[in-house]
Design an enzyme around this catalytic site. Structure first.
Site, short mmCIF file in Angstrom:
data_model
loop_
_atom_site.label_atom_id
_atom_site.label_comp_id
_atom_site.label_asym_id
_atom_site.label_seq_id
_atom_site.Cartn_x
_atom_site.Cartn_y
_atom_site.Cartn_z
N ASP A 41 0.83 -1.21 0.00
CA ASP A 41 0.00 0.00 0.00
C ASP A 41 0.85 1.25 0.00
O ASP A 41 1.95 1.26 0.54
CB ASP A 41 -0.87 0.03 1.26
N ASN B 56 -9.65 -3.82 -6.98
CA ASN B 56 -8.84 -2.82 -7.67
C ASN B 56 -9.30 -2.55 -9.09
O ASN B 56 -8.91 -1.55 -9.70
CB ASN B 56 -7.36 -3.23 -7.70
#
Lengths: 488, 228
Positions: free
Chosen positions: B2, B50
């Site tokens: 991340d 995503n």
């Protein structure tokens, strides 16, 4: 020893291990000569039309090569009974092929002149291959070999009357046909320019499409140039084939190099073991298959590495490997099934010659005699009528890939079930109502598969019919049927 | 992995620059893990969620991943790392990329060193659903289903339970990552953004994990976890 009798020669037997013909079996030059002979055959308008319509050499060249090889070997077997049986089989096979070419001229695979021409091209190519590699045959050997080929024709035809008795007359005959009869047929063009460009990998190399494509891209133009340069000049002119600088040298160099293998120790090059190894599929229970599987794994890794190392900019070409998700589930797309299984002649359409080619392959494997062979063909013919009625929506007499894709579910009609039943009957040679291990091996060339629903080592009718139907209509991949009908 | 986007924003760069910077970290961490004796390393590269990102960013990621895979394939092979891709089933994945995934997995399939699982287009719930489907398809009777049997139907059933999950950039969520396997995992949440994460940070996380007291739901804190 010219007519009628087969191989009852008084001096040296014309067939059997001593014959000149057999001497070429394991000769690498023979591979080049066979390609050349096939082009000359295909350039004959009758034969060209028959090949274009009926032959499976575009879609399944390796199977075709193997069948031709085995058939030739039987035709030159020392045992006359084997020869006669094979000749009868070949005659039955060819009697089923007739039709008309694109210009509407009729052809018939039993035409005597055309069949004589096939034998003539084989003989002439054998002589030429020796000349081109710098080891010409002497007059005696040429005469002896000519007699062998005439006897070969006589074994098929009953007599060899279509070929001149005397070798001198033969050369006049050959030149005349080349000058007057040969044409730039579609079949000849396919062999010269398409066959090797699109040659599918044999079963052995199926797992390495990248390597195969890379090798093919190099070898294919070479083979084409070599073959063109070795054709008789009058034909090259008539067919408008390219004359490339250096091609004659390349051609002679190739023949010379192939001829040099005669210095290798005996038994190094054995056409039979090469052809058998090429058609070895990894699922087979042959002991060599384990080695092959290991080799294939290595080749797969090598080709994966090759693909990964290829610079990104050049990746616009189509991917040879289909998306893995469909393959993983054991199903194939309608288009794949059409191309691999149904369209046996590789012309993009499904018509009777495609189904006849399936029947032919099955009959060849099972070594069928009459009347079983006709039963099988009749069952396939009935299936063809059923398919045509159901699928041929535009009424052009054949089924296109689009028509097939639009109507896939209706494929399993009663006629297909009939095909499965007849196939079961003819496979079950001893009529026991089940297929035992030997009968299974005759059809599939492998033992029972482990997960087969067999009871006490046999394969029952309903299971057989069910498997056949699910292969033919459910498009399910099947380890037994794939090598039989889908492999190249 | 991340924090690529935030890393780029802090530097007034487009988000894509953050993804590009992540490549260095990926290679650095693979090398560090191998050197530290880690046998199973999984990277969460792309989740099923995503796909909701802007189309251009997704496209960019696909191209980037393809370049990275191809660039480092020989290195991964030479290092004896077995690579495989968890998920990667969506038809939106470009065919060329799927081919490269397949090729890399084939190429390194026999490697005996560390196993690197790249979770790409991965969703933990989807894996569980797939396992359930597979059980039903196999006709397993309900009474025979145990945790062990169920786990055998998950994708890559040889994957052991996860010991340690490192989530960078201070995010403290599971985000649908290997839900079945993380049941008793330890979690570490370093504040550093993924493109800045380095081998030393990775080792710090490993040390944190070593000091943790893994009880697997039991009471007596006897030994540290045995990752089997």
């Amino acid at each position: 020893m010219t007519t009628g009798t087969t191989g009852t020669a008084d001096k040296v037997p014309l067939f059997g291990p001593e014959s000149q013909f057999r001497a070429f079996f394991d000769d690498p030059r023979w591979a080049l000569a066979m390609i050349r002979a096939t082009v000359l055959e295909a350039a004959h308008p009758q034969i060209g039309a028959a090949l274009a319509d009926n032959s499976t050499f575009v879609a399944h060249p390796w199977r075709r090569l193997r069948n031709t090889f085995l058939s030739m070997r039987r035709m030159f077997n020392a045992d006359p009974a084997v020869r006669e049986r094979e000749a009868a089989r070949l005659n039955r096979l060819h009697a089923r092929m007739s039709g008309s070419d694109t210009r509407g001229r009729a052809y018939d695979a039993m035409d005597r002149a055309a069949r004589a021409w096939v034998v003539a091209t084989l003989y002439e190519s054998a002589v030429t291959m020796c000349r081109l590699s710098g080891q010409p045959l002497d007059q005696d050997t040429m005469e002896r070999m000519y007699a062998e080929y005439r006897t070969f024709l006589a074994a098929l035809e009953g007599d060899a009357g279509e070929l001149p008795e005397d070798l001198n007359d033969f050369w006049r005959y050959f030149d005349r046909v080349v000058e007057d009869e040969l044409e730039n047929t579609e079949a000849a063009r396919i062999i010269l320019y398409r066959l090797f460009d699109h040659l599918p990998a044999p079963a052995l190399l199926d797992g390495a499409p990248t390597l195969w494509a890379a090798g093919r891209a190099v070898v294919s133009p070479l083979l084409g140039a070599i073959t063109v340069a070795s054709l008789p000049e009058p034909y090259r002119r008539r067919a408008g084939l390219a004359e490339m600088p250096g091609a004659p040298t390349l051609m002679q160099g190739a023949y010379l190099a192939a001829g040099l293998t005669r210095f290798l120790p005996e038994g190094w090059i054995n056409a039979e073991s090469i052809i058998e190894a090429l058609s070895l599929s990894p699922d087979s229970d042959d002991p060599r298959a384990r080695t092959v599987t290991a080799l294939r794994a290595r080749m797969k890794r090598a080709s994966a590495l090759l693909r990964l190392l290829t610079p990104l900019s050049g990746d616009t070409g189509p991917d040879p490997v289909p998306a893995s998700s469909a393959a993983a589930e054991g199903r194939r797309s309608a288009e794949e099934f059409f191309r691999q299984v149904l369209d046996q002649t590789g012309d993009g359409h499904l018509d009777w010659p495609d189904l006849a080619a399936m029947a032919r392959e099955l009959a060849t494997r099972l070594d069928l005699d009459e009347p079983e062979e006709t039963r099988l063909y009749d069952a396939f013919a009935a299936w063809w009528r059923e398919l045509q009625a159901a699928l041929d929506t535009d009424g052009d007499g054949r089924v296109s890939a689009a028509e097939y894709a639009a109507a896939v579910p209706s494929l399993a009609g009663p006629a297909l079930i009939r095909v499965a039943e007849v196939l079961f009957d003819v496979t079950d040679k001893d009529g026991s109502g089940t297929i035992n291990a030997d009968e299974h091996r005759a059809l599939f060339r492998t033992a029972f598969h482990r997960d087969l629903t067999t009871t006490d080592g046999t394969y029952g009718r309903s299971a057989f019919v069910g498997d056949f139907l699910s292969f033919m209509s459910g498009r399910r991949r099947n380890t037994a049927y794939d090598p039989l009908l889908a492999d190249a | 992995m991340d924090g690529n986007g935030r890393w780029a924003q802090r530097r007034a760069l487009p988000r894509t620059a953050g993804h590009r910077a992540a490549e260095t970290t990926v290679i650095d961490i693979i090398e560090a893990a191998r050197a530290a004796g880690v046998e199973w390393l999984s990277l969460y590269a792309f989740s099923t969620e995503n796909w909701n990102r802007p189309g251009t960013e997704v496209d960019y990621l696909m191209r980037l991943v393809r370049r990275v895979v191809r660039k480092h394939a020989p290195l991964l092979l030479a290092r004896g790392i077995r690579c495989r891709f968890l998920g990667a089933a969506d038809p939106r994945i470009p065919r060329e990329l799927a081919q490269d995934f397949d090729d890399l997995a084939t190429l390194t399939a026999d490697n005996q060193g560390m196993t690197l699982t790249v979770a790409f287009d991965h969703g933990g719930r989807r894996d569980i659903v797939e396992a359930a489907k597979s059980l039903i398809r196999n006709g397993t009777p309900a009474d025979d289903v145990t945790e062990r049997v169920f786990a055998d139907h998950l994708p890559f059933p040889d994957t052991p339970d996860v010991d340690l999950v490192i989530r960078t950039s201070g995010e403290q969520r599971i985000s649908n990552f290997m839900l079945w396997q993380v049941a008793y995992a330890e979690w570490v949440f370093p504040e550093v953004l993924w493109p800045d994460f380095r081998a030393s940070d990775f080792l710090t996380c490993l040390h944190t994990y070593q000091r943790r007291d893994r009880r697997f739901g039991g009471v007596p804190p006897q030994t540290n976890g045995d990752p089997s």
